[in-house]
Design a protein around this motif. Structure first.
Motif, short mmCIF file in Angstrom:
data_model
loop_
_atom_site.label_atom_id
_atom_site.label_comp_id
_atom_site.label_asym_id
_atom_site.label_seq_id
_atom_site.Cartn_x
_atom_site.Cartn_y
_atom_site.Cartn_z
N VAL A 215 0.84 -1.19 0.00
CA VAL A 215 0.00 0.00 0.00
C VAL A 215 0.88 1.24 0.00
CG1 VAL A 215 -1.96 -1.07 1.19
CG2 VAL A 215 -0.14 0.01 2.54
N THR A 216 0.31 2.34 -0.43
CA THR A 216 0.90 3.64 -0.16
C THR A 216 0.06 4.31 0.92
OG1 THR A 216 -0.39 4.77 -1.88
CG2 THR A 216 1.76 3.87 -2.52
N ILE A 217 0.66 5.25 1.61
CA ILE A 217 -0.03 5.96 2.69
C ILE A 217 0.21 7.46 2.52
CG2 ILE A 217 -0.05 6.41 5.19
CD1 ILE A 217 0.55 3.46 5.64
N GLY A 218 -0.84 8.25 2.68
CA GLY A 218 -0.66 9.69 2.57
C GLY A 218 -1.86 10.45 3.10
N THR A 219 -1.62 11.68 3.49
CA THR A 219 -2.71 12.53 3.95
C THR A 219 -3.51 13.10 2.78
OG1 THR A 219 -1.26 14.46 3.98
CG2 THR A 219 -1.48 13.21 6.04
N HIS A 220 -2.86 13.19 1.61
CA HIS A 220 -3.45 13.89 0.47
C HIS A 220 -3.84 15.31 0.88
CE1 HIS A 220 -3.41 10.90 -2.65
NE2 HIS A 220 -4.10 11.70 -3.43
N ALA A 221 -3.05 15.89 1.74
CA ALA A 221 -3.31 17.26 2.19
C ALA A 221 -3.18 18.22 1.01
CB ALA A 221 -2.30 17.64 3.28
N ASN A 222 -4.01 19.25 0.99
CA ASN A 222 -3.80 20.34 0.04
C ASN A 222 -3.62 21.66 0.78
OD1 ASN A 222 -6.41 20.86 0.83
ND2 ASN A 222 -7.32 20.41 -1.17
N ASP A 223 -3.27 21.53 2.05
CA ASP A 223 -2.90 22.67 2.89
C ASP A 223 -1.74 22.22 3.75
OD1 ASP A 223 -2.89 24.33 5.41
OD2 ASP A 223 -4.43 25.40 4.26
N ILE A 224 -0.71 23.03 3.84
CA ILE A 224 0.51 22.57 4.52
C ILE A 224 0.27 22.24 5.99
CG2 ILE A 224 2.04 23.78 2.94
CD1 ILE A 224 2.45 25.92 5.04
N GLN A 225 -0.75 22.83 6.59
CA GLN A 225 -1.01 22.55 8.01
C GLN A 225 -1.49 21.11 8.23
OE1 GLN A 225 -0.01 24.70 10.29
NE2 GLN A 225 0.62 25.98 8.56
N ASN A 226 -1.98 20.47 7.17
CA ASN A 226 -2.48 19.10 7.30
C ASN A 226 -1.46 18.04 6.90
OD1 ASN A 226 -5.06 19.79 8.28
ND2 ASN A 226 -5.79 20.20 6.21
N ILE A 227 -0.29 18.46 6.50
CA ILE A 227 0.75 17.48 6.17
C ILE A 227 1.06 16.64 7.41
CG2 ILE A 227 3.19 17.20 5.57
CD1 ILE A 227 2.93 19.66 3.80
N GLY A 228 1.06 15.34 7.24
CA GLY A 228 1.40 14.43 8.34
C GLY A 228 0.25 14.15 9.30
N LYS A 229 -0.94 14.69 9.03
CA LYS A 229 -2.05 14.50 9.96
C LYS A 229 -2.46 13.03 10.04
CE LYS A 229 -6.71 16.23 10.95
NZ LYS A 229 -7.80 17.12 10.51
N ASN A 230 -2.47 12.51 11.26
CA ASN A 230 -2.90 11.13 11.54
C ASN A 230 -2.05 10.07 10.85
OD1 ASN A 230 -5.08 12.02 13.14
ND2 ASN A 230 -6.42 12.17 11.36
N LEU A 231 -0.84 10.42 10.43
CA LEU A 231 0.00 9.42 9.77
C LEU A 231 0.40 8.29 10.70
CD1 LEU A 231 2.60 11.05 7.34
CD2 LEU A 231 0.61 9.64 6.81
N GLU A 232 0.74 8.61 11.95
CA GLU A 232 1.16 7.55 12.88
C GLU A 232 0.06 6.51 13.05
OE1 GLU A 232 1.50 10.75 13.50
OE2 GLU A 232 3.67 11.07 13.66
N GLU A 233 -1.19 6.99 13.21
CA GLU A 233 -2.30 6.07 13.38
C GLU A 233 -2.51 5.21 12.12
OE1 GLU A 233 -3.38 9.82 15.79
OE2 GLU A 233 -2.30 9.29 13.95
N THR A 234 -2.30 5.83 10.97
CA THR A 234 -2.52 5.10 9.71
C THR A 234 -1.44 4.04 9.50
OG1 THR A 234 -3.50 7.13 8.81
CG2 THR A 234 -2.96 5.39 7.25
#
Length: 257
Positions: A215-234
């Motif tokens: 699999v790949t994993i990503g936030t697919h953020a389109n705002d820099i403040q959301n980069i990395g959001k919930n990555l550890e849990e994912t």
């Protein structure tokens, strides 16, 4: 400390000047990723609906421009690996356009299906929309042009899980596995106090049961403040299901070690 806390992490960021005018400074994007302890960052340009070759050419030129900027930035930053690519909506509609896209150097092509009516009221219409949605995802995989399928299950955000054609979903997942089109686990889905992913945990379990491994994993953020959001849990979810996360470099999958 959880597995997600110690795992080397990759994230996917959407840069949207082509479709939505949300372009943000690449250096700011990278700085935020480093701050979030992300070691690999894939920056994707969005290619949504085109009006013909002229706009397609313009879109890819923008993507190439960003690729050159990403490569230049990489030369100055050794603490993070920077990759580039495109996200294409409704890839089954693209036809020969994909040959044009694929002729440009990039690390990954991501497909997404978001072309469905989001305001249906009648139950029979909603049921049909579910089947149409998963058929379109199957068409996207069968196009043979994408490396990753993103946001699988997006329709459930609007209509819940009252209709699920298990046979059709299994056919889609088997075709992905057969064609080596990877499933993306998209993090950052936060509703009230609950965290969830695209696809759902149950669909991820089904993917694993049918033989899916990568699999790949990503936030697919389109705002820099959301980069990395919930990555550890994912990443923890992937670990719990014994799925192997990774990223694409030059259209080849690399497992995160």
């Amino acid at each position: 400390m959880s597995y997600g806390d110690i795992m080397k992490k990759s994230d996917i960021y959407l840069n949207g000047p082509i479709s939505k005018g949300k372009e943000q400074g690449l250096e700011d994007i990278v700085n935020q990723a480093v701050k979030k302890d992300i070691q690999v960052l894939s920056i994707l340009d969005c290619i949504e609906k085109t009006d013909g070759v002229l706009r397609t050419t313009s879109s890819c030129r923008d993507a190439l421009k960003h690729r050159a900027e990403i490569m230049e930035l990489q030369r100055m930053r050794n603490e993070i690996t920077l990759l580039n690519g495109i996200q294409v909506s409704q890839p089954y509609e693209r036809g020969e356009e994909f040959e044009f896209y694929a002729s440009f150097p990039m690390d990954m092509i991501v497909g997404i299906v978001d072309d469905f009516d989001k305001g249906l009221q009648k139950e029979e219409e909603i049921k049909k929309a579910y089947d149409d949605y998963y058929c379109k995802n199957l068409y996207a995989v069968e196009s043979g042009k994408i490396d990753v399928l993103s946001h699988l299950g997006l329709i459930h955000t609007y209509y819940g899980y009252r209709y699920c054609n298990d046979s059709l979903i299994d056919t889609l997942l088997r075709e992905m596995i057969h064609r080596n089109v990877l499933l993306e686990i998209t993090s950052g889905v936060q509703r009230k106090d609950n965290f969830s992913t695209f696809p759902s945990y149950d669909l991820l379990k089904r993917y694993k049961k049918l033989g899916g491994e990568m699999v790949t994993i990503g936030t697919h953020a389109n705002d820099i403040q959301n980069i990395g959001k919930n990555l550890e849990e994912t990443y923890q979810i992937a670990h719990d299901l014994e799925l192997n996360p990774g990223y694409f470099q030059k259209r080849k999958f690399k497992k995160i070690l």
